[in-house]
Design an enzyme around this catalytic site. Sequence first.
Site, mmCIF file in Angstrom:
data_model
loop_
_atom_site.group_PDB
_atom_site.id
_atom_site.type_symbol
_atom_site.label_atom_id
_atom_site.label_comp_id
_atom_site.label_asym_id
_atom_site.label_seq_id
_atom_site.Cartn_x
_atom_site.Cartn_y
_atom_site.Cartn_z
ATOM 1 N N GLU A 50 -11.341 2.090 -4.238
ATOM 2 C CA GLU A 50 -10.629 1.890 -3.841
ATOM 3 C C GLU A 50 -9.701 1.317 -2.631
ATOM 4 O O GLU A 50 -9.478 -0.267 -2.644
ATOM 5 C CB GLU A 50 -9.117 1.881 -5.465
ATOM 6 C CG GLU A 50 -9.185 1.802 -6.936
ATOM 7 C CD GLU A 50 -9.881 3.380 -7.127
ATOM 8 O OE1 GLU A 50 -9.796 4.294 -6.495
ATOM 9 O OE2 GLU A 50 -10.118 3.450 -8.278
ATOM 10 N N PHE A 112 -0.784 10.196 -18.640
ATOM 11 C CA PHE A 112 -2.957 10.160 -18.323
ATOM 12 C C PHE A 112 -2.211 9.521 -16.787
ATOM 13 O O PHE A 112 -2.684 7.995 -17.507
ATOM 14 C CB PHE A 112 -3.420 11.240 -18.921
ATOM 15 C CG PHE A 112 -4.997 10.246 -18.280
ATOM 16 C CD1 PHE A 112 -5.483 11.911 -17.750
ATOM 17 C CD2 PHE A 112 -6.136 10.352 -18.272
ATOM 18 C CE1 PHE A 112 -6.099 11.774 -17.118
ATOM 19 C CE2 PHE A 112 -6.900 10.042 -17.862
ATOM 20 C CZ PHE A 112 -7.098 11.356 -16.483
ATOM 21 N N GLN A 113 -2.337 9.630 -16.295
ATOM 22 C CA GLN A 113 -3.079 8.857 -14.435
ATOM 23 C C GLN A 113 -1.845 7.456 -15.112
ATOM 24 O O GLN A 113 -2.427 6.476 -14.807
ATOM 25 C CB GLN A 113 -4.326 7.933 -15.475
ATOM 26 C CG GLN A 113 -5.504 9.311 -15.041
ATOM 27 C CD GLN A 113 -7.032 7.717 -14.755
ATOM 28 O OE1 GLN A 113 -6.602 7.550 -15.617
ATOM 29 N NE2 GLN A 113 -7.657 8.700 -13.973
ATOM 30 N N LYS A 162 -1.942 -1.185 -20.368
ATOM 31 C CA LYS A 162 -3.034 -1.584 -20.912
ATOM 32 C C LYS A 162 -2.593 -2.254 -22.481
ATOM 33 O O LYS A 162 -3.541 -3.373 -22.401
ATOM 34 C CB LYS A 162 -3.582 -0.018 -21.199
ATOM 35 C CG LYS A 162 -4.832 -0.087 -21.804
ATOM 36 C CD LYS A 162 -5.479 1.200 -21.718
ATOM 37 C CE LYS A 162 -7.451 0.378 -22.668
ATOM 38 N NZ LYS A 162 -7.788 1.712 -22.733
ATOM 39 N N MET A 470 -9.217 7.555 20.699
ATOM 40 C CA MET A 470 -8.126 7.350 21.197
ATOM 41 C C MET A 470 -6.231 8.559 21.492
ATOM 42 O O MET A 470 -6.044 8.336 22.456
ATOM 43 C CB MET A 470 -7.336 5.883 20.025
ATOM 44 C CG MET A 470 -5.868 5.567 20.956
ATOM 45 S SD MET A 470 -6.416 4.559 22.713
ATOM 46 C CE MET A 470 -7.375 3.269 22.510
HETATM 47 C C1 LIG Z 1 -6.086 6.996 9.339
HETATM 48 C C2 LIG Z 1 -5.475 7.013 10.513
HETATM 49 N N1 LIG Z 1 -5.833 8.405 10.629
HETATM 50 C C3 LIG Z 1 -5.272 8.985 12.079
HETATM 51 C C4 LIG Z 1 -5.010 7.538 12.748
HETATM 52 C C5 LIG Z 1 -4.795 8.308 14.658
HETATM 53 N N2 LIG Z 1 -5.504 7.134 15.160
HETATM 54 C C6 LIG Z 1 -5.983 6.474 15.663
HETATM 55 S S1 LIG Z 1 -7.207 6.045 17.175
HETATM 56 C C7 LIG Z 1 -7.376 7.807 16.547
HETATM 57 C C8 LIG Z 1 -8.621 7.886 16.661
HETATM 58 C C9 LIG Z 1 -10.233 7.106 16.402
HETATM 59 O O1 LIG Z 1 -11.690 7.803 16.281
HETATM 60 P P1 LIG Z 1 -13.144 6.978 16.467
HETATM 61 O O2 LIG Z 1 -12.502 6.049 15.354
HETATM 62 O O3 LIG Z 1 -13.483 7.921 16.674
HETATM 63 O O4 LIG Z 1 -12.844 5.789 17.550
HETATM 64 P P2 LIG Z 1 -12.207 6.115 19.566
HETATM 65 O O5 LIG Z 1 -10.902 6.155 19.219
HETATM 66 O O6 LIG Z 1 -12.988 7.580 19.444
HETATM 67 O O7 LIG Z 1 -13.323 4.983 19.280
HETATM 68 C C10 LIG Z 1 -6.762 8.103 15.472
HETATM 69 C C11 LIG Z 1 -7.384 9.923 15.015
HETATM 70 C C12 LIG Z 1 -5.229 6.272 12.813
HETATM 71 N N3 LIG Z 1 -4.536 5.410 13.291
HETATM 72 N N4 LIG Z 1 -5.460 6.181 11.194
#
Ligand SMILES: Cc1ncc(C[n+]2csc(CCOP(=O)(O)OP(=O)(O)O)c2C)c(N)n1
Length: 555
Positions: A50, A112-113, A162, A470
């Site tokens: 989803e 349920f659900q 539903k 990042m």
């Molecule tokens: C759902 C979610 N969980 C955690 C984060 C925190 N977060 C921001 S950037 C990042 C790293 C992203 O890694 P990647 O997709 O490998 O990209 P890169 O920065 O290496 O280019 C994280 C964990 C987020 N933005 N979204």
Amino acid sequence: MKKNGASIIIESLIQNGVNTVFGYPGGANIPIYDALYGHQGIRHILTRHEQGAIHAADGFARATGKLGVVFATSGPGATNLVTGLANAYMDSVPLVAITGQVPTHMIGNDSFQEADIYGITVPITKYNYLVKDVSKMGQIMAEAIHIATTGRPGPVLIDVPKDIQDMSAVYGKYDVRLPSYKPNVKGNTMQINEAIKAIDTARRPVIYAGGGIITSSAVKELVSLSRKGNIPVVLTLMALGSMPSEEDLNLGMVGMHGTKYANLAVRECDLLIAVGARFDDRVTGNPDNFAQDAKIIHIDIDPAEIGKIKQVEIPIVGDAKTVLGIIAEKVKSQPRKEWVEKIKKYKKDYPLKYKHSDKKVIKPQQVIEAVNDVIDGDAIFVTDVGQHQMWAAQYLKLKESRTFISSGGLGTMGFGFPASIGAVIGRPDKTVINITGDGSFQMTIQEMATAAHYKLPIKVVLINNGFLGMVRQWQQLFLGKRYSYTDLGESPDFVKIAEGYGVKGIKIEKPDEVKPAIEKALKHDGMVLLDFRVEREENVMPMIPAGGSIETIME
Ligand SMILES: Cc1ncc(C[n+]2csc(CCOP(=O)(O)OP(=O)(O)O)c2C)c(N)n1
């Protein structure tokens, strides 16, 4: 004519011009799916999760400017929409989510659900409904679509038990009359005149353009005001593409990872014309220091945004296109030579830059530049969240609006790939490129099955650094390289995973293979996953640390 609740939902969508829906069925929305069975008017895209469905609906809306629609069942189906709703809410995307709910008499019994999705989504939707009477179904559908798509757009959720889907009622034509909901489009004439006067007398004005420019299709008006008054433009992440990258007065993205010249322009301006932008902290850093010497005009359709973060001298509540149109027509044409020269010099003196590799390791920025070389701005780019997102925002050359799609406000990893599915469904005439990271891509990787099934020719540019890059960058810069749980370890074999899903995968490890691989991917008919193994510890620069200002910029 009498119809059951489920058919009313489908008919209202069709009457409102919706012909594409993303979704996932379950026990509590079986009647809605039954009403769809064999239906010619609506194309339904079955995703594998989803979250994939709602991000796809979101990407569809951003790429086309039309309403995105998503179906999910009750309980876990509905809760799987939560991230996508928050994402669409933060970025003002028009979306209607229709969830199934347990039958009316079982609500509140921990059936349920059962999940109180109405309650859960109050803070992350523009509006939401729990339908208790089938005779209201048609009216609610009309209202929901109206609310989602007008004023400042946003997601609306309709939770439909539903039994309501099964019950019948008369379905007709519905007028939407909502006395307490009347978005102000025109803007106040006196305030607009005041803004025009302020612009005419400003010596160093800057336009700070946000996503509202794209939402309201105000691109022409923005460019015309900038050219006529010789006013430099800085863009938020959400506004990228609203002014062609090649335009001289376009200074690109502003804020934490914006260009140094955009941030310098804001630091030195005497008038800031904010349009459809909300002074997000990733833009302003410390709001007290943001445009600290400037008078501020703030144009926004949402009155709640004005004065929220920054004191504003000239507030204008109105639609960006309408208000900018009037302003662009009435302001004096001015050369502003001194200011424009200064900006040009800044652009020349502080270009985006990175150290080219010693030819052995691929630099992530180089991948984006190669994409530019091959594509020349003629694609829709959809990003995930992280370093790759910021490099894409900094380096991609864009020509038109709705060609840069990214999760701005919520910063949702896993958004990009499913949103690309929505984009390519909505704009089959365009090449769609998902720029992603190895962390982000693995959050919704199962949607490759959707892309394979519907033969969607998405090209995935995976910037694979083996890190949650990042976060690692912050750990490096501010925590003395204490890389706590950001090393993803050995990469999975993305080529094999792609092949397992029935799509093409290519692994690229050398700098001179980068461009040929992109060319090869574009020639291929179907989806391609390009796994670029890049320099592991490259940083996104420039960077203004959180809460900082141009004085604290790191380069
Ligand atoms: C759902 C979610 N969980 C955690 C984060 C925190 N977060 C921001 S950037 C990042 C790293 C992203 O890694 P990647 O997709 O490998 O990209 P890169 O920065 O290496 O280019 C994280 C964990 C987020 N933005 N979204």
